[in-house]
Design an enzyme around this catalytic site. Structure first.
Site, mmCIF file in Angstrom:
data_model
loop_
_atom_site.group_PDB
_atom_site.id
_atom_site.type_symbol
_atom_site.label_atom_id
_atom_site.label_comp_id
_atom_site.label_asym_id
_atom_site.label_seq_id
_atom_site.Cartn_x
_atom_site.Cartn_y
_atom_site.Cartn_z
ATOM 1 N N ALA A 1 -4.738 -2.457 17.695
ATOM 2 C CA ALA A 1 -6.091 -2.228 17.349
ATOM 3 C C ALA A 1 -6.729 -3.397 16.964
ATOM 4 O O ALA A 1 -7.787 -3.292 16.775
ATOM 5 C CB ALA A 1 -5.877 -1.155 16.360
ATOM 6 N N LYS B 1 1.720 -14.479 19.406
ATOM 7 C CA LYS B 1 2.997 -14.524 19.759
ATOM 8 C C LYS B 1 3.604 -14.337 21.104
ATOM 9 O O LYS B 1 3.092 -13.314 21.752
ATOM 10 C CB LYS B 1 4.054 -13.685 18.925
ATOM 11 C CG LYS B 1 4.282 -14.449 17.353
ATOM 12 C CD LYS B 1 5.437 -14.105 16.721
ATOM 13 C CE LYS B 1 5.728 -14.679 15.419
ATOM 14 N NZ LYS B 1 4.899 -13.794 14.548
ATOM 15 N N GLU C 1 -5.643 -11.951 5.332
ATOM 16 C CA GLU C 1 -5.059 -10.788 5.377
ATOM 17 C C GLU C 1 -3.661 -10.141 4.416
ATOM 18 O O GLU C 1 -3.178 -11.473 4.106
ATOM 19 C CB GLU C 1 -4.568 -10.223 7.177
ATOM 20 C CG GLU C 1 -3.547 -11.092 7.456
ATOM 21 C CD GLU C 1 -2.803 -10.443 8.895
ATOM 22 O OE1 GLU C 1 -2.157 -9.410 8.431
ATOM 23 O OE2 GLU C 1 -2.673 -11.158 9.740
ATOM 24 N N VAL D 1 -4.923 -7.384 10.752
ATOM 25 C CA VAL D 1 -5.927 -8.081 11.143
ATOM 26 C C VAL D 1 -7.327 -7.325 11.492
ATOM 27 O O VAL D 1 -8.187 -7.340 11.010
ATOM 28 C CB VAL D 1 -5.725 -9.158 12.810
ATOM 29 C CG1 VAL D 1 -7.028 -9.449 13.207
ATOM 30 C CG2 VAL D 1 -4.817 -9.944 12.432
HETATM 31 N N1 PSU Z 1 1.594 -11.115 14.652
HETATM 32 C C1 PSU Z 1 2.120 -12.148 13.797
HETATM 33 N N2 PSU Z 1 2.215 -11.928 12.392
HETATM 34 C C2 PSU Z 1 1.753 -10.924 11.941
HETATM 35 C C3 PSU Z 1 1.054 -9.910 12.582
HETATM 36 C C4 PSU Z 1 1.042 -10.009 13.848
HETATM 37 O O1 PSU Z 1 2.490 -13.046 14.452
HETATM 38 O O2 PSU Z 1 1.813 -10.550 10.641
HETATM 39 C C5 PSU Z 1 0.578 -8.621 11.767
HETATM 40 C C6 PSU Z 1 -0.968 -8.930 11.692
HETATM 41 O O3 PSU Z 1 -1.411 -8.141 10.734
HETATM 42 C C7 PSU Z 1 -1.527 -8.131 12.994
HETATM 43 C C8 PSU Z 1 -0.579 -6.998 13.194
HETATM 44 O O4 PSU Z 1 -2.777 -7.555 12.983
HETATM 45 O O5 PSU Z 1 0.774 -7.624 12.939
HETATM 46 C C9 PSU Z 1 -0.557 -6.344 14.366
HETATM 47 O O6 PSU Z 1 0.341 -5.195 14.398
HETATM 48 P P1 PSU Z 1 0.172 -4.327 15.711
HETATM 49 O O7 PSU Z 1 0.894 -4.969 16.611
HETATM 50 O O8 PSU Z 1 1.125 -2.753 15.403
HETATM 51 O O9 PSU Z 1 -1.175 -3.920 16.015
#
Ligand code: PSU
Ligand code: MN
Length: 305
Positions: free
Chosen positions: A143, A161, A27, A108
Site C-alpha cells: 500500500a 530491499k 515511521e 510508510v
Molecule cells: N522495508 C524495510 N523495512 C521496513 C519496512 C519495509 O526494509 O521496516 C516496513 C515499512 O514500514 C513499510 C512496510 O511501509 O514494511 C511495508 O510493508 P508491506 O510490504 O506489508 O506493505
C-alpha cells in the site's frame, strides 16, 4: 468528531509547522516490526537526535489510545519498540485501530497519511514497500506505492530491499505518476547495496534541487508524493551477490512456511537479520541515519523556498 480531534501533535512540532520550520516525519513500523528490541530503542532516539543535529524537528508517528500521534514521548517510543500488542497499521487498518483503541505502528503508507494531515511534507525511512517477487500472481503490492500516488509527502529511502521485485516496483511508480529521484546516483538503490542495476531518469545533485522539484510538483496541483533514493554510504554497503543469496533463502523459507500478506515483510526482515548474524542490521541502522540526515537537509531547503 473532526480530523483535529483524532490528531495529537506534540506542541513543539505543531508550532514548528505553523511557523514554517523544517519538520521530518519518521515511521514506527521500522521500530515495532523491522528491528529487534532493545536495539531499536537506541535507534529510535538516535535517529531523532540526528534530525535535530541537522536543525530540523523529528516527528515520529504512531497510533496510540485512539489518537494519530505526531511526535512521541520517550515512553511512547519505548512502547513502539517493545511492540507488545502493537499491530502493523497500513491505510486500511487506521480507522479500525482508532475506533477500537488498539495501539499500532505506522508503515510508510500510514506515516505519509498522518504527516500530510499534520502538514509535514518530508519523511525519512529505511526502505519502502513495493511489488513483491511473484506479485504478478499474488497481487502483493505494498500500500506504500498507492500512498505515494495519492498523498503529498516526499519519502527519503535507501530504495527498497531485494526481497521485492524492484523492476516492477519502479514500473508501478511510473504508472502512478510518482517521481523517483536518485540522490547523487543514477541507479535505484537496493537498501543494503548502493546499486540495484535499475537506472533512474533523474540524478538530483543537491537537497535544494530536490526541494524545488517537490515544490514545483505541488505548485502544479499534481497529487501524490515523491521517492528520493539515497544510497547507503559505501563503507556500510554489503556485497550484492551475498545479500541476494541470503534473501533468496529467506524468501524460500517464507514460501515453505506459507507466510503471506502483511506478515511477509516483517518475517523476511527478521530472517535476514538472523541469517547475517547482525551484519545486515548494522547496515540497516546506518542507511536509516543517512536518510534522516538527507531528509532534514531537504526539509530545510524546502521551507527556505
Ligand atoms: N522495508 C524495510 N523495512 C521496513 C519496512 C519495509 O526494509 O521496516 C516496513 C515499512 O514500514 C513499510 C512496510 O511501509 O514494511 C511495508 O510493508 P508491506 O510490504 O506489508 O506493505
Ligand atoms: Mn503486502
Amino acid at each position: 468528531m473532526k480530523l483535529e480531534d483524532y490528531l495529537d501533535i506534540q506542541p513543539e512540532i505543531a508550532e514548528a509547522i505553523k511557523e514554517g520550520k523544517p519538520v521530518v516525519a519518521l515511521e514506527s513500523t521500522i521500530l515495532s516490526h523491522g528491528m529487534p528490541f532493545p536495539e531499536n530503542v537506541e535507534f529510535a532516539h538516535k535517529v531523532e537526535k540526528i534530525v535535530r543535529g541537522e536543525g530540523a524537528i523529528p516527528a515520529t508517528t504512531a497510533i496510540i489510545d485512539g489518537k494519530l500521534k505526531v511526535g512521541l514521548s520517550s515512553d511512547e517510543l519505548d512502547l513502539m519498540c517493545r511492540a507488545e500488542n502493537v499491530g502493523k497499521v497500513s491505510r486500511r487498518d487506521v480507522a479500525v485501530y482508532l475506533a477500537t483503541g488498539m495501539n499500532g505502528a505506522t508503515t510508510v503508507a500510514t506515516t505519509m497519511l498522518i504527516a500530510a494531515m499534520a502538514g509535514i511534507r518530508i519523511f525519512a525511512t529505511g526502505g519502502i514497500g513495493g511489488v513483491h517477487r511473484g506479485g504478478e500472481d499474488s497481487m502483493d503490492i505494498s500500500a506504500d506505492l498507492q500512498e505515494l500516488a495519492n498523498t503529498p509527502v516526499a519519502v527519503v529511502c535507501a530504495g527498497a530491499k531485494m526481497i521485492l521485485d524492484l523492476g516492477r516496483t519502479l514500473e508501478y511508480l511510473e504508472t502512478q505518476g510518482v517521481p523517483v529521484l536518485g540522490y547523487q546516483t543514477d541507479e535505484f538503490p537496493a537498501f543494503y547495496c548502493s546499486k540495484s542495476g535499475y537506472k533512474l531518469d533523474y540524478n538530483a545533485e543537491s537537497p535544494e534541487i530536490i526541494a524545488k522539484i517537490m515544490k514545483t510538483k505541488w505548485d502544479l496541483g499534481l497529487k501524490g508524493g515523491l521517492v528520493i533514493g539515497n544510497p547507503i554510504p559505501e563503507e556500510f554497503a554489503l556485497d550484492f551477490d551475498w545479500m541476494n543469496g541470503v534473501i533468496d533463502a529467506a524468501l524460500k523459507k517464507a514460501d515453505d512456511l506459507g507466510i503471506r500478506g502483511k506478515y511477509i515483510t516483517p518475517f523476511l526482515l527478521a530472517e535476514i537479520k538472523d541469517m547475517t548474524e547482525g551484519v545486515s542490521f548494522a547496515s540497516n541502522l546506518e542507511l536509516a541515519y543517512n536518510n534522516a540526515r538527507l531528509a532534514s537537509r531537504i526539509a530545510k531547503a524546502y521551507v527556505a523556498l
